[in-house]
Design an enzyme around this catalytic site. Structure first.
Site, PDB file in Angstrom:
ATOM      1  N   GLU A  38      37.857  26.900  37.472  1.00  0.00           N
ATOM      2  CA  GLU A  38      38.668  28.005  36.954  1.00  0.00           C
ATOM      3  C   GLU A  38      37.759  29.163  36.588  1.00  0.00           C
ATOM      4  OE1 GLU A  38      41.638  29.941  36.737  1.00  0.00           O
ATOM      5  OE2 GLU A  38      42.501  28.005  36.247  1.00  0.00           O
ATOM      6  N   GLU A  41      38.150  34.080  33.011  1.00  0.00           N
ATOM      7  CA  GLU A  41      37.682  33.754  31.664  1.00  0.00           C
ATOM      8  C   GLU A  41      38.707  34.087  30.596  1.00  0.00           C
ATOM      9  OE1 GLU A  41      33.923  35.395  33.877  1.00  0.00           O
ATOM     10  OE2 GLU A  41      35.969  36.128  33.517  1.00  0.00           O
ATOM     11  N   SER A 100      29.820  31.142  30.777  1.00  0.00           N
ATOM     12  CA  SER A 100      29.937  32.576  30.520  1.00  0.00           C
ATOM     13  C   SER A 100      29.020  33.097  29.413  1.00  0.00           C
ATOM     14  CB  SER A 100      31.398  32.978  30.314  1.00  0.00           C
ATOM     15  OG  SER A 100      32.143  32.665  31.478  1.00  0.00           O
ATOM     16  N   CYS A 114      34.762  30.455  30.551  1.00  0.00           N
ATOM     17  CA  CYS A 114      35.570  30.142  31.724  1.00  0.00           C
ATOM     18  C   CYS A 114      35.863  28.649  31.779  1.00  0.00           C
ATOM     19  CB  CYS A 114      34.848  30.600  32.990  1.00  0.00           C
ATOM     20  SG  CYS A 114      33.253  29.778  33.251  1.00  0.00           S
ATOM     21  N   SER A 366      25.677  33.459  36.670  1.00  0.00           N
ATOM     22  CA  SER A 366      26.012  34.190  35.444  1.00  0.00           C
ATOM     23  C   SER A 366      24.869  35.120  35.091  1.00  0.00           C
ATOM     24  CB  SER A 366      26.259  33.229  34.278  1.00  0.00           C
ATOM     25  OG  SER A 366      27.473  32.538  34.422  1.00  0.00           O
ATOM     26  N   HIS A 391      29.979  37.053  36.102  1.00  0.00           N
ATOM     27  CA  HIS A 391      30.118  35.617  36.327  1.00  0.00           C
ATOM     28  C   HIS A 391      30.788  35.394  37.675  1.00  0.00           C
ATOM     29  CE1 HIS A 391      28.840  34.947  32.224  1.00  0.00           C
ATOM     30  NE2 HIS A 391      29.669  35.917  31.882  1.00  0.00           N
TER      31      HIS A 391
END
Length: 509
Positions: A38, A41, A100, A114, A366, A391
């Site tokens: 996923e 964020e 993140s 995230c 990141s 990210h």
């Protein structure tokens, strides 16, 4: 944690006023992103004062920056993420996380996570830390001994894009309704919004409004909590900082959320390709370094004793190649330089700008950037630091990239549309959204009330520049005119892009 000197475009000396880096090697060594899925964020921004110059009475001089990193790490355990490294600077500490980023200023904190992180479950601990460790006043409990005691925020912002896989979220993050309920149970004066199309990509926002009733400043002999005491929800904006004013507030946040990344562009965020690039670059640097020295090239001159391998003895060149092609921070530096991220706020214009980047295994990226304001001949100009964060989740079935910054648009002649185009060209997403959240205090004269003022984020001049990003067509545009902020949401699709034909809504509300 240990301080480690690495390449000059990445690590910073701890001299006064200069950003420097701390790396958490223990966490970084065991990090793997195989289960990341996923990308979008959750973004939380909590203000405890309008600016670092007007902290409320009782707060420590350096505000939230006085809090030890180990204390923040305990809060992050509730969120389910770890600290990889930290850029420390005069105005902001930038934490690169396993999921993140976090940015700690004297007067506010920004936490962006995230995956299946449980960001909101760390919120009460965050507010308690602000009260107990940074000295910010609280109003929801009689004393700090009360477990409910939490600092009174000036403002709270929580936002996110619609999730792609909401059924895999945990805690209150399974739906926007649950998140709003959680926040409403905690704060007074909160409002929730959905921005964009319900049957397409959209963006959620929760925002609190400052209370107009201000409490008198405390005297040094008063209790740590200012009267009146409230034992239910946490109020917002009831603390009157000394000399507080919102006039001239230049808060501005640009967020670009990109999906359906071009497969070729996404490859540069995979470990395999980055290692190949590093393998080509590093031997040349090692050879150059060896030629500059009459003695053996010491690749460990800046490392701690524990970092130096004792056996077997290998060549300097092979050690450099191995370190640079396997270590996440080193490869992150390679990627940030080769993909063009380092050029968004180049050191030629922002000489003190610094980037802390990390490449995950087998893929994912990141980066945090600290961007001090450019040199000015005006001695009255405050040298405030700004940030940006990037990210990337490059897997084709859930590809996503985000870029966020509070560097003011128009600084050094760079318009917001120029930054958007440069960032979008790095990833070439099939579609992306842009949110520009701007305080009205940025415009301090009477003209700010006019829609024709070219400085407004939704005025005609800006609208014309933002209407067509090169190679993309604008699909949606929504404007929210809040009491003290302007919000503009735009959604774009790439010209000629052929997707799956359906909206990636993910969740239903």
């Amino acid at each position: 944690m240990v301080n480690l000197e690495v390449p000059s475009d990445y690590t910073f000396s701890p001299s006064e006023g200069t950003p420097y880096l701390t790396i958490n090697h223990e966490v970084a060594a065991d990090l793997d992103s195989s289960n990341a899925f996923e990308g979008p964020e959750k973004l939380l921004e909590v203000w405890f004062a309008p600016s670092p110059k007007v902290l409320p009475p009782g707060a420590k001089e350096s505000g939230l920056k006085a809090v030890d990193s180990s204390t923040w790490e305990e809060m992050l355990d509730l969120v389910n993420c770890k600290v990889l490294s930290i850029i420390r600077s005069e105005h902001v500490d930038a934490y690169l996380l396993s999921e993140s980023s976090m940015f700690v200023f004297a007067h506010k904190i920004i936490l962006k996570t995230c995956g299946t992180t449980t960001l909101l479950l760390g919120l009460h601990r965050l507010l308690r830390i602000a009260a107990a460790d940074a000295g910010f006043p609280f109003h929801n409990a009689p004393s700090l001994e009360d477990a409910r005691a939490a600092a009174t925020p000036h403002r709270v912002f929580y936002s996110r894009k619609n999730f792609l896989f909401p059924d895999k979220q945990r805690g209150p993050h399974r739906s926007w309704k649950e998140e709003v309920k959680y926040l409403d149970n905690m704060f007074e004066n909160g409002s929730a919004y959905m921005v964009g199309r319900m049957n397409g990509d959209h963006w959620y926002l929760y925002i609190t409004s400052p209370n107009s009733t201000l409490t008198p400043p405390r005297t040094p002999t008063e209790s740590h909590s200012s009267s009146p005491i409230r034992l239910s929800k946490i109020p917002t904006g009831v603390v009157s900082p000394f000399g507080a004013t919102t006039e001239g507030n230049v808060d501005e946040t640009l967020e670009i959320l990109m999906t359906d990344l071009d497969p070729e562009n996404a490859k540069q965020f995979y470990l395999e390709q980055a290692s190949a690039v590093a393998s080509e670059q590093v031997p040349v640097r090692a050879q150059e370094a060896g030629q500059e020295s009459d003695s053996t090239f010491d690749v460990f001159s800046d490392c701690g004793e524990a970092d130096i391998p004792k056996e077997p003895v290998v060549s300097a060149e092979s050690v450099v190649v191995e370190a640079a092609t396997t270590e996440g921070h080193a490869l992150g530096t390679v990627v940030s330089n080769t993909c063009g991220l380092s050029d968004v706020y180049p050191t030629s214009i922002y000489p003190e700008a610094r980037i802390d980047a990390y490449l995950f295994s087998p893929c994912g990226f990141s980066a945090n950037g600290v961007v001090p304001a450019p040199p000015s001949t005006d001695a009255s100009v405050t040298k405030a630091a700004h940030y940006f964060t990037v990210h990337v989740t490059p897997e084709p079935d859930c590809s996503f990239a985000s870029f966020e910054t509070n560097v003011p648009g128009g600084q050094n002649g760079r318009e917001t549309s120029d930054v958007i185009e440069q960032v979008v060209n790095i990833f070439r997403p099939g579609r992306f959204s842009v949110t520009l959240f701007e305080a009205k205090g940025k415009i301090t004269d009477v003209a700010r009330t006019s829609e024709e003022d070219p400085r407004r984020s939704w005025g005609p001049a800006v609208k014309q520049r933002m209407e067509r990003i090169n190679g993309y067509r604008r699909i949606d545009r929504v404007v929210h005119d809040f009491e003290d902020y302007d919000l503009v949401f735009r959604f774009y699709e790439r010209e000629g892009w052929v997707g799956d034909g359906g909206a990636r809504v993910g969740e239903e509300d």
